[in-house]
Structure formats: C-alpha cells, structure tokens
Design a protein around this motif. Structure first.
Motif, mmCIF file in Angstrom:
data_model
loop_
_atom_site.group_PDB
_atom_site.id
_atom_site.type_symbol
_atom_site.label_atom_id
_atom_site.label_comp_id
_atom_site.label_asym_id
_atom_site.label_seq_id
_atom_site.Cartn_x
_atom_site.Cartn_y
_atom_site.Cartn_z
ATOM 1 N N ALA A 1 0.446 -0.910 0.137
ATOM 2 C CA ALA A 1 -0.154 -0.032 0.078
ATOM 3 C C ALA A 1 0.491 1.418 -0.392
ATOM 4 C CB ALA A 1 -1.137 -0.102 1.350
ATOM 5 N N LEU A 2 1.769 1.402 0.828
ATOM 6 C CA LEU A 2 2.737 1.796 0.587
ATOM 7 C C LEU A 2 4.159 2.197 -0.024
ATOM 8 C CD1 LEU A 2 2.966 2.783 4.077
ATOM 9 C CD2 LEU A 2 1.243 3.878 3.394
ATOM 10 N N ASP A 3 3.647 1.059 -0.831
ATOM 11 C CA ASP A 3 5.243 1.525 -2.098
ATOM 12 C C ASP A 3 6.902 1.062 -1.224
ATOM 13 O OD1 ASP A 3 6.241 1.040 -4.584
ATOM 14 O OD2 ASP A 3 6.435 2.891 -4.489
ATOM 15 N N LEU A 4 6.956 0.647 -0.277
ATOM 16 C CA LEU A 4 8.098 0.430 1.063
ATOM 17 C C LEU A 4 8.469 -0.585 0.815
ATOM 18 C CD1 LEU A 4 6.924 2.721 3.944
ATOM 19 C CD2 LEU A 4 8.382 3.364 1.921
ATOM 20 N N ASP A 5 9.393 -1.617 1.038
ATOM 21 C CA ASP A 5 9.820 -2.922 1.283
ATOM 22 C C ASP A 5 9.242 -3.684 2.741
ATOM 23 O OD1 ASP A 5 12.353 -4.186 2.298
ATOM 24 O OD2 ASP A 5 12.437 -4.301 0.148
ATOM 25 N N ILE A 6 9.461 -4.378 2.253
ATOM 26 C CA ILE A 6 8.748 -4.953 3.624
ATOM 27 C C ILE A 6 9.604 -4.405 4.997
ATOM 28 C CG2 ILE A 6 9.946 -7.480 3.242
ATOM 29 C CD1 ILE A 6 7.285 -8.548 3.975
ATOM 30 N N GLU A 7 10.567 -4.915 4.133
ATOM 31 C CA GLU A 7 11.956 -4.762 5.659
ATOM 32 C C GLU A 7 12.158 -3.791 6.265
ATOM 33 O OE1 GLU A 7 13.335 -6.779 7.168
ATOM 34 O OE2 GLU A 7 12.534 -8.851 5.717
ATOM 35 N N VAL A 8 11.751 -2.616 5.795
ATOM 36 C CA VAL A 8 11.388 -1.181 5.642
ATOM 37 C C VAL A 8 10.064 -1.342 6.762
ATOM 38 C CG1 VAL A 8 11.363 1.807 5.355
ATOM 39 C CG2 VAL A 8 12.333 0.576 4.194
ATOM 40 N N VAL A 9 9.487 -1.427 6.603
ATOM 41 C CA VAL A 9 7.314 -1.249 7.213
ATOM 42 C C VAL A 9 8.218 -2.382 8.416
ATOM 43 C CG1 VAL A 9 5.574 -2.795 7.464
ATOM 44 C CG2 VAL A 9 6.273 -2.118 5.321
ATOM 45 N N ARG A 10 9.236 -3.384 7.902
ATOM 46 C CA ARG A 10 8.703 -4.510 9.664
ATOM 47 C C ARG A 10 10.095 -3.087 11.210
ATOM 48 N NH1 ARG A 10 9.106 -9.572 9.179
ATOM 49 N NH2 ARG A 10 9.847 -9.467 7.104
ATOM 50 N N GLN A 11 10.953 -3.059 10.594
ATOM 51 C CA GLN A 11 11.488 -1.985 11.053
ATOM 52 C C GLN A 11 10.950 -0.820 11.753
ATOM 53 O OE1 GLN A 11 15.112 -2.405 11.981
ATOM 54 N NE2 GLN A 11 14.620 -4.915 11.577
#
Length: 271
Positions: free
Chosen positions: A255-265
């Motif tokens: 949804a935010l067009d971000l890497d999943i690791e960025v979201v995880r952090q």
C-alpha cells in the motif's frame, strides 16, 4: 453518509452489482433503470426500484430496500408502498421485493397478514453476513460496507487488487476505486485523508476526487514529486496505525510502496 444511502448510490452507479447480489446475470442491468419514486397522497417513498423498459413487460420490477436497523413496522410499510405503487401505476409486470440486511438478527418478526408473501418467491432477503467469501468483485464491494473495522482495511486492499486485475476499462476502474475509497472514508471518519490514501495505496487513487481535493486544499504532505524525505517520513509514521488496524506487513508494504523490511523496522516492537 447513511449506510442505506451508500447502497442506493452503489446501485445507481453500478447496477450490475445488484443483479450479482441476487444471483442473476450482471448483464441484466442493461435492461433496467434504477430510480426512486414518491407516491402520491401519502408520505411513502420507494427509494430503490429497478424498472425495465415499457417494451419488456416480461421482465420483473425489483423493489429494493436496504434495512440496517430493527424496525417492527418495516414489512407493514414495505408492502403498503409496493401495493400502492402497483395501484397508482397500473403495473403489468411481475415483481419481486429484495430486502438487504447486514445480518439475520436485524430482521423483524413476520406479521401474520404478510406471511404468505414472505414465504413466497415474491420476497427475497439477502443477509450480507452469510454470503460466502468467494464471491464476485461486485458482491465483495457490498460486503465491504458491513465488514468489521478490523478486517475492512485488508479487504479493501484485496478488492483494489481485484479491480486492477479484472477491470480493464480505465474510466470504470477509476470509478470503482473511488467508490471503494468512499466506503473506507465512511467507515473510518477519524482517519485523515493522507492515512486513507496510504491505506489504499496512493498510486491507485491519485485521480479520484478526494485525492484531487486534498491537493487543492494543500493537505498532502509536500508535492507528489520532490520532497521525498518528507513523504517517506509520513509513510513511516502511518505504518504503526495501519498495522494496528489489521493489515499485514506485506499489505502495508504494498500500500505504501515500501520494502517489507522497512515496514518491519518501523513496526512497533512487541513487549
């Protein structure tokens, strides 16, 4: 916007969804006009009718009622409106009443004088809560209206993905995305427009009225191009709230067009 008004808007803009909801071919929508009619001399108004053209008397009239509150007088009023309409307009078509309930517990007791109608094929009741999960796109959009707030964000994201895959007409795709967005705004009035846009995926709705209004009012954080750091900061601040609302890490990343690791952090750490 009241829930019933949301449904009538849905049937006005996407009449094929109504026919999908009652198990008929979506193409039947081409033979009908959806309208509302005020009956003379009494304070009755039929908010939803699917009327076939005069040259097709073999097609039935559909009386549509969306009932989201318990009302012990509902069936008395419904049949009074229907039979007054049949009398005033001297209808020659067959007819069927379609009542849409969010769940079975909202339905009132069946009045004795109308039990013969309610047990016949003249009346069909649709309980949205009891519809299966593997339904058409149109029925899925209807179900989104009554979906719990906990599950609604993930369902909206999935519906958006279906829209992009199944609807190739650009205008219809954008119109459908805009309606999904309207439902989400209706369900989450406490969310800012930026948060709704982030939840649904900003690129998906950049041409909708809500998005354009936000641009005009200066409510978007920075310009769409440039100020990337500010946009990233805004996305990172939105992540915890979207996760709290039930979206998975993967759904938030998409949804935010971000890497999943960025979201995880950026996700809140579990105690």
């Amino acid at each position: 916007m009241k829930t019933d008004a949301l449904f009538y808007y849905l049937f006005q803009e996407f009449p094929s969804i109504f026919f999908e909801l009652i198990g008929q071919s979506a193409s039947l929508a081409d033979d009908y006009q959806f309208t509302s009619i005020e009956l003379k001399q009494v304070a009755f108004r039929l908010d939803g009718l699917f009327l076939p053209p005069p040259d097709k008397p073999n097609l039935p009239i559909y009386f549509v009622e969306v009932q989201f509150q318990l009302d012990e007088t509902f069936y008395y009023r419904l049949f009074a409106e229907i039979f007054l309409y049949l009398y005033q307009y001297k209808v020659v078509n067959n007819w069927q009443a379609i009542v849409v309930y969010p769940r079975r517990s909202i339905e009132s007791a069946q009045p004795v004088p109308y039990q013969f109608l309610l047990s016949s094929d003249r009346v069909r009741r649709v309980y949205l809560e009891e519809l299966g999960a593997n339904q058409s796109l149109g029925v899925g959009i209807v179900q989104l209206v009554v979906e719990s707030n906990k599950k609604a964000p993930a369902k909206a994201v999935n519906l958006i993905s279906q829209v992009r895959q199944q609807i190739t007409d650009e205008r219809l795709q954008q119109q459908t995305l805009e309606f999904i967005e309207t439902i989400v705004i209706y369900k989450f009035p406490h969310l800012s427009r930026q948060e709704v846009e982030a939840m649904l995926g900003l690129d998906l709705i950049k041409n909708t009225r809500v998005y354009q209004e936000a641009q005009e009012e200066g409510k978007l954080e920075g310009k769409l191009e440039g100020k990337l750091e500010g946009k990233l900061e805004g996305k990172l601040e939105t992540i915890p709230r979207l996760l709290k609302m039930g979206l998975t890490l993967k759904q938030v990343a998409e949804a935010l067009d971000l890497d999943i690791e960025v979201v995880r952090q950026a996700a809140p750490k579990q105690p």
